[in-house]
Design a protein around this motif. Structure first.
Motif, PDB file in Angstrom:
ATOM      1  N   TYR A 269       0.840  -1.202   0.000  1.00 46.45           N
ATOM      2  CA  TYR A 269       0.000   0.000   0.000  1.00 46.45           C
ATOM      3  C   TYR A 269       0.871   1.245   0.000  1.00 46.45           C
ATOM      4  N   ARG A 270       0.314   2.289  -0.548  1.00 41.27           N
ATOM      5  CA  ARG A 270       0.921   3.610  -0.479  1.00 41.27           C
ATOM      6  C   ARG A 270      -0.186   4.597  -0.111  1.00 41.27           C
ATOM      7  N   GLY A 271       0.130   5.553   0.775  1.00 42.97           N
ATOM      8  CA  GLY A 271      -0.926   6.479   1.177  1.00 42.97           C
ATOM      9  C   GLY A 271      -0.397   7.691   1.918  1.00 42.97           C
ATOM     10  N   ALA A 272      -1.329   8.429   2.478  1.00 45.96           N
ATOM     11  CA  ALA A 272      -0.998   9.666   3.178  1.00 45.96           C
ATOM     12  C   ALA A 272      -1.873   9.779   4.416  1.00 45.96           C
ATOM     13  N   ALA A 273      -1.415  10.614   5.366  1.00 41.37           N
ATOM     14  CA  ALA A 273      -2.154  10.858   6.606  1.00 41.37           C
ATOM     15  C   ALA A 273      -2.131  12.350   6.919  1.00 41.37           C
ATOM     16  N   THR A 274      -3.207  12.818   7.502  1.00 41.55           N
ATOM     17  CA  THR A 274      -3.329  14.236   7.844  1.00 41.55           C
ATOM     18  C   THR A 274      -3.780  14.369   9.290  1.00 41.55           C
ATOM     19  N   ASP A 275      -3.182  15.306  10.003  1.00 37.64           N
ATOM     20  CA  ASP A 275      -3.567  15.586  11.386  1.00 37.64           C
ATOM     21  C   ASP A 275      -4.842  16.444  11.366  1.00 37.64           C
ATOM     22  N   VAL A 276      -5.937  15.897  11.913  1.00 38.72           N
ATOM     23  CA  VAL A 276      -7.218  16.620  11.932  1.00 38.72           C
ATOM     24  C   VAL A 276      -7.654  16.935  13.360  1.00 38.72           C
ATOM     25  N   THR A 277      -6.696  16.968  14.282  1.00 38.83           N
ATOM     26  CA  THR A 277      -7.048  17.222  15.688  1.00 38.83           C
ATOM     27  C   THR A 277      -7.715  18.570  15.860  1.00 38.83           C
ATOM     28  N   ASP A 278      -7.106  19.613  15.301  1.00 41.20           N
ATOM     29  CA  ASP A 278      -7.663  20.966  15.457  1.00 41.20           C
ATOM     30  C   ASP A 278      -9.042  21.059  14.810  1.00 41.20           C
ATOM     31  N   GLU A 279      -9.194  20.410  13.657  1.00 41.32           N
ATOM     32  CA  GLU A 279     -10.491  20.442  12.975  1.00 41.32           C
ATOM     33  C   GLU A 279     -11.567  19.777  13.818  1.00 41.32           C
ATOM     34  N   PHE A 280     -11.222  18.599  14.405  1.00 39.22           N
ATOM     35  CA  PHE A 280     -12.198  17.901  15.242  1.00 39.22           C
ATOM     36  C   PHE A 280     -12.530  18.696  16.494  1.00 39.22           C
ATOM     37  N   ASN A 281     -11.526  19.314  17.102  1.00 37.57           N
ATOM     38  CA  ASN A 281     -11.774  20.119  18.300  1.00 37.57           C
ATOM     39  C   ASN A 281     -12.673  21.302  17.985  1.00 37.57           C
TER      40      ASN A 281
ATOM     41  N   ALA B 289     -16.324  21.979  19.492  1.00 37.92           N
ATOM     42  CA  ALA B 289     -16.683  23.232  20.157  1.00 37.92           C
ATOM     43  C   ALA B 289     -17.954  23.820  19.549  1.00 37.92           C
ATOM     44  N   VAL B 290     -18.059  23.723  18.210  1.00 33.18           N
ATOM     45  CA  VAL B 290     -19.263  24.231  17.551  1.00 33.18           C
ATOM     46  C   VAL B 290     -20.487  23.431  17.980  1.00 33.18           C
ATOM     47  N   ARG B 291     -20.330  22.101  18.046  1.00 33.00           N
ATOM     48  CA  ARG B 291     -21.459  21.257  18.469  1.00 33.00           C
ATOM     49  C   ARG B 291     -21.874  21.564  19.899  1.00 33.00           C
ATOM     50  N   GLU B 292     -20.894  21.738  20.791  1.00 34.30           N
ATOM     51  CA  GLU B 292     -21.220  22.074  22.172  1.00 34.30           C
ATOM     52  C   GLU B 292     -21.886  23.434  22.263  1.00 34.30           C
ATOM     53  N   SER B 293     -21.374  24.396  21.469  1.00 37.82           N
ATOM     54  CA  SER B 293     -21.976  25.722  21.471  1.00 37.82           C
ATOM     55  C   SER B 293     -23.418  25.668  20.967  1.00 37.82           C
ATOM     56  N   GLU B 294     -23.637  24.881  19.908  1.00 31.17           N
ATOM     57  CA  GLU B 294     -24.991  24.764  19.384  1.00 31.17           C
ATOM     58  C   GLU B 294     -25.906  24.048  20.369  1.00 31.17           C
ATOM     59  N   ALA B 295     -25.349  23.050  21.086  1.00 32.75           N
ATOM     60  CA  ALA B 295     -26.156  22.364  22.095  1.00 32.75           C
ATOM     61  C   ALA B 295     -26.548  23.322  23.218  1.00 32.75           C
ATOM     62  N   ASN B 296     -25.585  24.143  23.648  1.00 34.83           N
ATOM     63  CA  ASN B 296     -25.900  25.145  24.671  1.00 34.83           C
ATOM     64  C   ASN B 296     -26.930  26.136  24.159  1.00 34.83           C
ATOM     65  N   PHE B 297     -26.766  26.538  22.894  1.00 36.17           N
ATOM     66  CA  PHE B 297     -27.718  27.479  22.297  1.00 36.17           C
ATOM     67  C   PHE B 297     -29.119  26.888  22.273  1.00 36.17           C
ATOM     68  N   ARG B 298     -29.206  25.602  21.882  1.00 34.88           N
ATOM     69  CA  ARG B 298     -30.521  24.960  21.836  1.00 34.88           C
ATOM     70  C   ARG B 298     -31.132  24.855  23.228  1.00 34.88           C
ATOM     71  N   GLY B 299     -30.280  24.562  24.238  1.00 38.31           N
ATOM     72  CA  GLY B 299     -30.793  24.486  25.595  1.00 38.31           C
ATOM     73  C   GLY B 299     -31.343  25.815  26.076  1.00 38.31           C
ATOM     74  N   ILE B 300     -30.577  26.885  25.834  1.00 37.08           N
ATOM     75  CA  ILE B 300     -31.039  28.221  26.227  1.00 37.08           C
ATOM     76  C   ILE B 300     -32.239  28.630  25.386  1.00 37.08           C
ATOM     77  N   PHE B 301     -32.179  28.290  24.106  1.00 38.63           N
ATOM     78  CA  PHE B 301     -33.226  28.669  23.152  1.00 38.63           C
ATOM     79  C   PHE B 301     -34.595  28.169  23.613  1.00 38.63           C
ATOM     80  N   ASN B 302     -34.617  26.947  24.145  1.00 37.40           N
ATOM     81  CA  ASN B 302     -35.900  26.337  24.480  1.00 37.40           C
ATOM     82  C   ASN B 302     -36.462  26.794  25.816  1.00 37.40           C
TER      83      ASN B 302
END
Length: 572
Positions: free
Chosen positions: A206-218, A222-235
Motif C-alpha cells: 500500500y501507499r498512502g498519506a495521513a493528515t492531522d485533523v485534531t484541530d479540525e475535530f476540536n 466546540a461548535v457542536r457544544e456551542s450549538e447544544a448550549n444554544f438549543r438548551g437556552i433557546f428552548n
C-alpha cells in the motif's frame, strides 16, 4: 593557408562538452550537432596531417588515401553522435526523474502531513513527514503494521477487523480516523491508502498519506457544544425566539414563539416565510428593518410591531434581531417581547384613570351645577327681593324728602343690579344653562358674546351644531375645554381676535379654538401646566384627542376631535 599548431583536440573537446550540456535534454539535436562538429574537426585534422606529410615528403596525395581518411572521419563522427545521444538521454531522464520526484514531494507536503508505504504484509517500509511530533518517527514504524504501533487507539469511524478486512481484500480506503496518544498530547489522524500491484498483477503493498485533523475535530466539537448550549437556552427562554435563514424561511422556533403565534406545534411555523407573520401594512416596514442586520452579533433597535397570529388575530410585540453565523450559513435570530399583557394592563390602567378622571370631573360638575342652582335659588332671589323692597321703600318716602335720599337709593339699586349681573355670569361659569336647553353651539355663542362685551376682543363662531346632538356629558366637556382655552387666550395670548369652529363628518366631531396672538415656543412651555393638563384630562375623560398647534408670533390653535359612536379609531 596553415592551421595554427596551438589548436588541439583538448580545446575542441571542452568546447563540444559545453555545447552538449547547453543542448539540455534534446538527444537528437545534440547528436546531429555533435556529428557535424566532429566531422568538421576530423576533416580539419586530417587535412592538417596531410599537408604536413606533403611538405615533409614533397609528394602528392592519392584518392585511396582521401577515401580512407573520409571513411575514418565518418566513423568517428557517427560514434561520437551515438555517444552524445546516449549521454543526452541519460541527462534528460535524470532531470525528468528529479522534477517528478520534487513535484510529488511538493504536492504531498501541501496535501498531507505524512506519506507512507507498506509491503504485502501491511508492514511499514517507508514513512516521511512534513510535520514533527514527539514520539512519532519513521524508525518506530518500519517493520510494524498500523495496529501494532504503541498507543494507537481503535478507529472512531471503523473497527480494526473491518479495516484489516479491507486491506486483505486489497481495496483502497479513505479517511480512516485513528487516535495516537503521543507524549505531546493525543492527536487524531485521517489516513487514506491505495493498493499497489506489480506488472503481473501481484499485490505488492500500500501507499498512502495521513493528515492531522485534531484541530479540525476540536473546532467541530466546540461548535457542536456551542450549538447544544444554544438549543438548551433557546428552548427555556420565556420570550418568543425565531431563527430564519437567508431566504427568510423560519427554521427554528421555541415554545414561547408557538404560544405567541397560536401554533400547537413548531412545525406549524417552521418553513413559513417570516414576513407572512406581519399584517400587510407592516410587511414593508419589517423588510426595511431587516436591512439593518449587517453586523454579526449586533442587534437592531427594539421596535413595537404588530404581528399576525395563525388564527388571523393581531397581536403586539416589541421585536429586535441579530445576525448569527452558523455552520449552515448566515441566519437571523428574532427576539420578541410579548407586550400584550403589559399593553392590556396599560389599557386597563388608562381606562381606570379615565374613569376616575370622568368621575372626578362629573363630581366637580355636579357640585358646580348645585352651586349654580343654590346661587339662583337663594342669592338671586334675595337680590331680586331686595330690589323690590328698595322700589317699595322709594315709593314710601315723602316727596319733599326724596331728593335727600334719591342718590343713595339709585346707588344701591345700581349695586344690586351689578350684583345680579355678576351672579348670572357666575352661574353661567358654573354651569351654562343654554347648554342644557339649546346645545353646545348656543352655549358657545353666549359665552363668546359675553367675552367680547367684557374684554373688547373680537370673537367669531363658525360651523353648525353637531348632528346628531352630543350627549350632555360630552357636550359639557367640550364646552369646558373651549372655556379654558378662551380663558388662556385672555390671560396669555395678547390677541385681538378669537375664533371657535365646529365641524363634523361621517367619522368624528371636531372643535378648534384659535387666536391671532403672540403664540409661544413649545420648547419653553411645561407640558404639566395646569390649564393644559385640565384640558387634556377633560378630553381623555370622554375619549377625545387634543392637539395644540402653535408657532411663536403666529398665534395658537387647539384642536379637539371625538370619534362618533361605532367608529373604530384604528381602522385605516
Amino acid at each position: 593557408m596553415r592551421i595554427s599548431s596551438r589548436f588541439s583536440p583538448s580545446i575542441a573537446g571542452r568546447w563540444l562538452l559545453g555545447k552538449i550540456r547547453g543542448f539540455g535534454p534534446n538527444p537528437t539535436f545534440a547528436a546531429a550537432v555533435t556529428f557535424i562538429a566532429v566531422l568538421g574537426i576530423s576533416a580539419a585534422l586530417i587535412w592538417y596531417e596531410h599537408i604536413n606529410n606533403v611538405e615533409q615528403r614533397n609528394g602528392g596525395f592519392t584518392w585511396s588515401a582521401v577515401a580512407s581518411y573520409a571513411a575514418l572521419m565518418i566513423v568517428i563522427s557517427a560514434l561520437s553522435a551515438i555517444l552524445v545521444n546516449l549521454i543526452a538521454r541519460l541527462i534528460r531522464a535524470q532531470i525528468t526523474s528529479h522534477t517528478s520526484e520534487q513535484r510529488f514531494r511538493d504536492l504531498a507536503e501541501l496535501s498531507s502531513d505524512w506519506w507512507w508505504e507498506q509491503d504485502e504484509h501491511f508492514r511499514y517500509t517507508a514513512l516521511a513527514s512534513a510535520r514533527t511530533y514527539a514520539g512519532l518517527s519513521a524508525e518506530a514504524h518500519i517493520g510494524k503494521t498500523r495496529w501494532e504501533l504503541p498507543d494507537t487507539v481503535l478507529p472512531r469511524n471503523e473497527s480494526w477487523d473491518k479495516h484489516i478486512e479491507t486491506l486483505q481484500e486489497h481495496r483502497p480506503f479513505r479517511n480512516l480516523i485513528i487516535e495516537r496518544r503521543l507524549p505531546g498530547g493525543t492527536r487524531l489522524l485521517k489516513v487514506s491508502g491505495k493498493p499497489l500491484f506489480s506488472a503481473d498483477g501481484s499485490f505488492t503493498g500500500y501507499r498512502g498519506a495521513a493528515t492531522d485533523v485534531t484541530d479540525e475535530f476540536n473546532a467541530q466539537r466546540a461548535v457542536r457544544e456551542s450549538e447544544a448550549n444554544f438549543r438548551g437556552i433557546f428552548n427555556v427562554v420565556p420570550d418568543p425566539l425565531i431563527v430564519r435563514d437567508d431566504s427568510n424561511t423560519i427554521r427554528q422556533v421555541n415554545s414561547a414563539a408557538c404560544q405567541f403565534f397560536g401554533a400547537s406545534h413548531p412545525k406549524d411555523l417552521i418553513g413559513r416565510d417570516w414576513f407572512d407573520l406581519y399584517p400587510d401594512d407592516e410587511k414593508e416596514i419589517a423588510r426595511q428593518r431587516s436591512l439593518l442586520l449587517v453586523q454579526p452579533q449586533t442587534p437592531i433597535p427594539i421596535a413595537k410591531r404588530r404581528f399576525l397570529r395563525l388564527d388571523g388575530k393581531t397581536i403586539v410585540g416589541e421585536v429586535t434581531g441579530l445576525m448569527l453565523t452558523k455552520r449552515e450559513g448566515r441566519q437571523v435570530l428574532t427576539i420578541i417581547h410579548d407586550s400584550s399583557e403589559r399593553e392590556a394592563a396599560a389599557l386597563q390602567f388608562e381606562m381606570l384613570q379615565r374613569e376616575l378622571t370622568r368621575q372626578v370631573i362629573a363630581t366637580r360638575e355636579h357640585e358646580r351645577r348645585a352651586l349654580s342652582i343654590e346661587l339662583h335659588d337663594r342669592v338671586g332671589q334675595t337680590l331680586t327681593a331686595a330690589r323690590f323692597n328698595l322700589d317699595f321703600l322709594r315709593e314710601q318716602i315723602p316727596e319733599d324728602a326724596r331728593p335727600l335720599v334719591e342718590e343713595s337709593l339709585n346707588s344701591v339699586h345700581d349695586l344690586l343690579r351689578t350684583m345680579s349681573t355678576h351672579i348670572r355670569d357666575l352661574m353661567a361659569e358654573l354651569h351654562p344653562p343654554a347648554l342644557d336647553d339649546h346645545g353646545l353651539r348656543t352655549a358657545l355663542a353666549f359665552h363668546l358674546d359675553n367675552m367680547a362685551q367684557r374684554t373688547g376682543i373680537e370673537t367669531q363662531l363658525h360651523g353648525l351644531d353637531f348632528k346628531p346632538r352630543l350627549p350632555q356629558d360630552k357636550a359639557l366637556m367640550l364646552f369646558r375645554i373651549a372655556q379654558e382655552a378662551l380663558h388662556n387666550i385672555l390671560k396669555h395670548a395678547n390677541c385681538t381676535r378669537a375664533l371657535v369652529s365646529l365641524y363634523n363628518d361621517s367619522k368624528q366631531y371636531g372643535m378648534s379654538i384659535a387666536d391671532n396672538g403672540t403664540g409661544f415656543d413649545p420648547a419653553l412651555v411645561n407640558s404639566t401646566k395646569f390649564g393644559l393638563r385640565i384640558m387634556r384630562e377633560r378630553a381623555e375623560s370622554i375619549g377625545a384627542r387634543l392637539e395644540i398647534r402653535q408657532e411663536k408670533g403666529l398665534g395658537t390653535q387647539i384642536i379637539v376631535t371625538l370619534d362618533k359612536p361605532g367608529v373604530d379609531q384604528s381602522a385605516g
